[in-house]
Design an enzyme around this catalytic site. Structure first.
Site, short mmCIF file in Angstrom:
data_model
loop_
_atom_site.label_atom_id
_atom_site.label_comp_id
_atom_site.label_asym_id
_atom_site.label_seq_id
_atom_site.Cartn_x
_atom_site.Cartn_y
_atom_site.Cartn_z
N CYS A 1 14.44 -47.17 9.49
CA CYS A 1 13.13 -47.69 8.62
C CYS A 1 12.26 -48.94 9.21
O CYS A 1 11.70 -48.76 10.32
CB CYS A 1 13.69 -47.87 7.07
SG CYS A 1 12.26 -47.55 6.16
N GLN B 1 9.94 -49.41 12.80
CA GLN B 1 8.76 -49.98 13.14
C GLN B 1 8.80 -51.25 14.05
O GLN B 1 7.91 -51.21 14.79
CB GLN B 1 8.25 -50.30 11.85
CG GLN B 1 8.11 -48.97 10.80
CD GLN B 1 7.82 -49.54 9.29
OE1 GLN B 1 7.47 -50.49 9.11
NE2 GLN B 1 7.95 -48.57 8.54
N TYR C 1 4.64 -47.83 5.54
CA TYR C 1 3.97 -48.18 6.76
C TYR C 1 4.75 -47.02 7.82
O TYR C 1 5.54 -46.54 7.58
CB TYR C 1 4.20 -49.53 7.54
CG TYR C 1 3.40 -50.79 6.70
CD1 TYR C 1 2.50 -51.12 7.40
CD2 TYR C 1 4.16 -51.30 5.56
CE1 TYR C 1 1.58 -52.30 6.49
CE2 TYR C 1 3.50 -52.19 4.58
CZ TYR C 1 2.17 -52.64 5.26
OH TYR C 1 1.60 -53.53 4.64
N HIS D 1 16.10 -42.76 6.06
CA HIS D 1 17.53 -43.50 5.65
C HIS D 1 18.76 -42.44 5.95
O HIS D 1 19.00 -41.68 4.91
CB HIS D 1 17.44 -43.88 4.31
CG HIS D 1 16.59 -45.34 4.23
ND1 HIS D 1 17.08 -46.25 4.47
CD2 HIS D 1 15.29 -45.27 3.81
CE1 HIS D 1 16.10 -47.32 3.99
NE2 HIS D 1 15.08 -46.49 3.61
N GLU E 1 21.64 -43.35 5.77
CA GLU E 1 22.63 -43.76 4.87
C GLU E 1 22.46 -43.36 3.33
O GLU E 1 23.45 -43.14 2.39
CB GLU E 1 23.05 -45.13 4.85
CG GLU E 1 22.04 -45.88 4.11
CD GLU E 1 20.44 -46.02 4.58
OE1 GLU E 1 19.60 -46.55 3.86
OE2 GLU E 1 20.25 -45.47 5.87
#
Length: 354
Positions: A247, A251, A292, A332, A334
């Site tokens: 995540c 970026q 974003y 994600h 997880e």
């Protein structure tokens, strides 16, 4: 009976009823499309400073339990729902959602037309708003909203201030905490890793002293360009250790390698986003929470290649380095809440450690 209202910065007003904490609050209004997982969402540090609108109409029906938190304290500023369930039913519940919100000083707003609010955000983009007493005039609320500065440097508020370790007998992994979810630690320790969690501004030299076998860059809130101090660390670490970014970590990895990021209109938030893995040609349903994205055009000419794409809008969902054992994903793996389709990425990271 309505006793609170949400006023958006463009003057739009939504009436509602308070539950949980009754304080006034200001934040960016976003929406999440998950049917379940409100406990994990509220405690996900990536939601810091945001008021989360749940698109599923009934929230609170299974209460709050002691096991499904993603951090020690809630990070979301508020939760906005259509119908709040006052009498939850679940064998694990220890309190109601309202009791939890009241104890943690997080406002809840129910009886809101969440469909109209979601359409508003989809059409106009994520927008700031304020939840306040219904007796306050819209003009007063708008004046206070406009006078309140926009939050930045979100990561500083949620990152750990000290190093701590989750024990394991296998590989040592340094996890850089930009707003880490407990689920990432859980997935790594389940694979035998000793996980050393360090603050977001830890230098490459300090990480090297910990003698890791690999490094993970965690998720987190806000604009990745607010965390420029992490970029030199990433550039150096990726040359020495296998690296996995999730995540915000994805970026920051892109920025460190010459690509660019930009704010999305309303982001991806939910546990039902299809992503195609270009390496295997398989599609996975993923859990996502980001506002974003990595600018796809900016990846051209760098040492990165796109490995995953979102099937809903073709945005970049994964990157890998052409030279180093470094890869990242925007979503994600997880989960929590969400499917475990993408947990194989942790196995891929462990293979790189070997």
């Amino acid at each position: 009976m309505y006793n609170r209202k949400l006023v958006l910065e463009d003057g739009t007003v939504f009436l509602g009823t308070a539950f949980g904490c009754t304080d006034s609050v200001i934040g960016e209004v976003v929406f999440n499309t998950g049917m379940t997982g409100y406990q994990e969402i509220l405690s996900d540090p990536s939601y810091f400073g945001q008021m989360v609108t749940m698109t599923y109409p009934l929230i609170g029906n299974y209460g709050i339990n002691d096991h499904d938190f993603e951090s020690f304290s809630p990070s979301a500023s508020a939760i906005i729902v259509k119908e709040y369930c006052e009498v939850p039913s679940n064998w694990r519940k220890t309190k109601t959602l309202s009791q939890f919100l009241e104890a943690k000083k997080v406002p809840g707003l129910c009886n809101v037309d969440t469909r109209a609010l979601t359409i508003k955000i989809r059409e106009h983009g994520a927008i700031r708003g304020m939840i306040a007493d219904i007796n306050l005039s819209d003009e007063e609320i708008l004046a206070k909203l406009k006078a309140t500065p926009v939050l930045n440097r979100h990561v500083e508020h949620v990152s750990t201030k000290m190093v701590y370790t989750a024990p394991g007998s296998g590989h040592r992994v340094v996890l850089v905490d930009f707003g880490v979810k407990k689920g990432i630690v859980r997935e790594l320790t389940a694979r035998g890793c000793e996980v050393v969690v360090v603050p977001f501004d830890t230098t490459a030299e300090a990480i090297e002293l910990l003698n890791p076998d690999g490094v993970v860059l965690s998720n987190g809130p806000g604009d990745p360009k607010d965390v420029v101090e992490a970029l030199p660390m990433i550039r150096k670490i990726q040359t020495k250790y296998p690296l996995f970014g999730i995540c915000l970590g994805h970026q920051l990895f892109a920025l460190a390698n010459g690509a660019d990021t930009k704010k999305m209109k309303f982001g991806h938030r939910g546990c039902n986003h299809p992503v195609k893995d270009l390496l295997t040609n398989k599609v996975h349903i993923t859990s996502q929470n980001h506002g974003y994205e990595v600018d796809r055009d900016s990846v051209e000419g760098t040492d990165l290649e796109v490995t995953h794409v979102a099937l809903n809008d073709n945005t970049v969902e994964g990157l890998s380095h052409k030279t180093y054992k470094a890869f990242t994903v925007q979503y994600h793996p997880e989960a929590s809440p969400g499917p475990d389709d993408a947990s194989y990425l942790f196995d891929r990271f462990i293979s790189n450690l070997k």
